[in-house]
Scaffold this motif. Structure first.
Motif, short mmCIF file in Angstrom:
data_model
loop_
_atom_site.label_atom_id
_atom_site.label_comp_id
_atom_site.label_asym_id
_atom_site.label_seq_id
_atom_site.Cartn_x
_atom_site.Cartn_y
_atom_site.Cartn_z
N ASN A 35 1.00 -1.03 0.01
CA ASN A 35 0.21 -0.31 0.16
C ASN A 35 0.69 1.01 -0.19
O ASN A 35 2.12 1.41 1.03
CB ASN A 35 -1.49 -0.08 1.45
CG ASN A 35 -2.58 -1.04 1.36
OD1 ASN A 35 -2.33 -1.52 -0.54
ND2 ASN A 35 -2.58 -1.40 2.31
N ASN A 55 -3.65 1.24 -3.39
CA ASN A 55 -4.40 0.69 -1.49
C ASN A 55 -5.09 -0.03 -1.55
O ASN A 55 -5.75 0.11 -2.70
CB ASN A 55 -4.38 2.28 -0.90
CG ASN A 55 -4.80 1.93 0.69
OD1 ASN A 55 -4.95 0.87 0.44
ND2 ASN A 55 -3.39 2.53 1.17
N ASP A 56 -4.83 -1.34 -1.56
CA ASP A 56 -5.60 -2.89 -1.69
C ASP A 56 -6.75 -2.20 -0.33
O ASP A 56 -7.82 -3.49 0.12
CB ASP A 56 -5.00 -3.59 -1.84
CG ASP A 56 -4.69 -3.65 -0.19
OD1 ASP A 56 -4.33 -3.18 0.92
OD2 ASP A 56 -4.37 -5.11 0.02
N GLN A 57 -7.11 -1.07 0.29
CA GLN A 57 -7.77 -1.16 1.35
C GLN A 57 -8.95 -0.11 0.85
O GLN A 57 -9.85 0.08 1.58
CB GLN A 57 -7.39 -0.84 2.92
CG GLN A 57 -5.89 -2.44 3.42
CD GLN A 57 -6.27 -1.88 4.85
OE1 GLN A 57 -7.18 -1.66 5.81
NE2 GLN A 57 -4.98 -2.44 5.16
N SER A 58 -8.08 0.79 -0.02
CA SER A 58 -9.29 1.95 -0.07
C SER A 58 -10.41 1.54 -1.39
O SER A 58 -9.73 1.01 -2.60
CB SER A 58 -8.69 2.36 -0.45
OG SER A 58 -9.35 4.31 -0.66
N ASP A 163 -7.83 4.48 4.09
CA ASP A 163 -6.22 3.75 3.92
C ASP A 163 -5.63 2.75 4.22
O ASP A 163 -4.32 2.35 4.19
CB ASP A 163 -5.32 4.59 3.40
CG ASP A 163 -5.37 5.09 1.91
OD1 ASP A 163 -6.48 5.72 1.00
OD2 ASP A 163 -4.58 4.91 1.00
N GLY A 164 -6.55 2.83 6.06
CA GLY A 164 -6.07 1.61 6.70
C GLY A 164 -4.57 2.55 7.73
O GLY A 164 -3.99 2.16 8.18
#
Length: 395
Positions: A35, A55-58, A163-164
């Protein structure tokens, strides 16, 4: 560098230079980027589109940085973008104004980074993993380019959670911590800013031009400033010889800071009533008492943080403006604002129309407010146009 392949027909927004690629547009991630890593975005035919950070969390999976395939996203790239943003604001900083927004995220081609200047100090909001990754470069560049004493991390926005990232509040990034109150000037008015504990970055410089416009109508008038915070509209009204100002805010710190700012500018304290109260509740009390004003300012916090909350926010804006109109003298002036990016100006006008019907009032729009030039709007990113307002004569 990892390649991000988009689904077929999902490249249109990228080609139009919109800086966001949503996760639903991704067909394939070739590799395992961390990220915040810079990635290459390709269309379904594997043709280059742009560079961005991932970013894989967003929900916004990639925030785009550059559409030039020959660009190299390195330390020099970041420095050049920062320097360009600062240079564009040089003319805004002078003996009468020592505070402004130096970097405004996507609008300055630096998505996720906000930098505000308060005299000798900078307040940073780092909202994304991509900016967090280059924080040292950003801090070093700012400290080199500007004659300042300290840089403070004010990354306490809820956006970081998408975005964690953990929030940061008042962390010293460079130099020295500011004192409890830092003195700045805006349009010749002095302010004490509590950078460490104040809302957002410490001060709302996005209303600089609008405060001056409203104040130009305040001479000899009785003014009601709702959501007054540290006194932007109140102090400008006093500078322009308002007869009296009632300032209302729910925050004890805001009311305390307003009083300090009145003394700092040597304004007549007898002209000001500072009230700590919920604004809607206080407006109802004023209405019951039959108290009216020549000018009413309504500058509430963000009621619609997203489109999903727009209906609820519209009702809140309508109720607030109905109450504001009801405490205005006939022919009085209403300065009403929305800082909700999800609410466009036409929707806001409709809300004011509904409020007028409920209040039994007629409304003339005499001026349309917007955000100042240190909060520019990128033509390919309409989401950056968040502050809007109407200056109305109410009958």
């Amino acid at each position: 560098m990892v390649d991000i392949i988009l689904k077929k027909a999902k490249e249109k927004a990228v080609l139009q230079r919109h800086p966001w690629v949503f996760s639903g547009a991704l067909a394939q991630v070739k590799g395992k980027p961390q990220n915040g890593d810079v990635v290459k975005v390709l269309d379904a035919d594997a043709d280059f589109l742009a560079y961005g950070y991932y970013n894989d969390q967003s929900r916004v999976a990639v925030r785009l940085l550059d559409w030039d395939e020959n660009a190299i996203i390195n330390e020099q790239w970041w420095k050049a973008k920062i320097e360009a943003a600062i240079k564009a604001r040089e003319h805004l900083q002078n003996n009468d104004t020592t505070t402004c927004r130096l970097i405004f995220s996507e609008a300055d081609y630096l998505p996720g980074l906000i930098v505000d200047r308060f005299g000798d100090y900078l307040a940073l909001q780092i909202l994304t993993s991509g900016i967090e990754k280059v924080k040292e470069t950003i801090v070093h560049t700012l400290s080199t380019l500007l004659n300042i004493k300290g840089i403070i991390d004010k990354s306490d926005a809820s956006a970081r959670a998408h975005d964690g990232l953990q929030t940061q509040h008042g962390t010293l990034l460079w130099g020295q911590l500011p004192p409890e109150f830092v003195e700045v000037k805006e349009n010749g008015v002095k302010y004490l800013i509590n950078i460490l504990e104040g809302q957002k970055s410490g001060f709302y410089c996005d209303q600089r031009d609008n405060r001056k416009i409203v104040a130009s109508y305040a001479a000899g008038k009785n003014v009601l400033d709702c959501f007054s915070y540290s006194g932007g509209f109140t102090l400008n009204a006093l500078l322009n010889q308002a007869a009296a100002v009632t300032a209302v805010d729910s925050s004890a710190l805001a009311v305390e800071t307003l009083k300090k700012n009145i003394q700092l500018n040597q304004f007549d304290e007898g002209k000001v009533i500072a009230v700590q109260s919920d604004v809607n509740k206080y407006l109802r009390i004023l209405k019951e008492k039959g108290q009216t004003f020549d000018v009413v300012v309504l500058d509430p916090p963000k009621y619609a943080p997203s489109r999903s909350s727009l209906d609820r926010a519209a009702r809140a804006y309508k109720d607030l403006n109905r109450l504001g109109m009801q405490v205005l003298k006939k022919g009085g002036l209403l300065a009403t604002f929305s800082c909700s990016g999800a609410m466009d100006i036409e929707t806001f006008k409709q809300v004011i129309a509904w409020a007028a019907l409920d209040a039994g009032k007629e409304v003339q729009i005499i001026y349309q407010f917007c955000q100042p030039e240190d909060h520019p709007v990128r033509i390919s990113f309409s989401e950056g146009e968040y502050l809007k307002g109407l200056f109305c004569r109410i009958y």
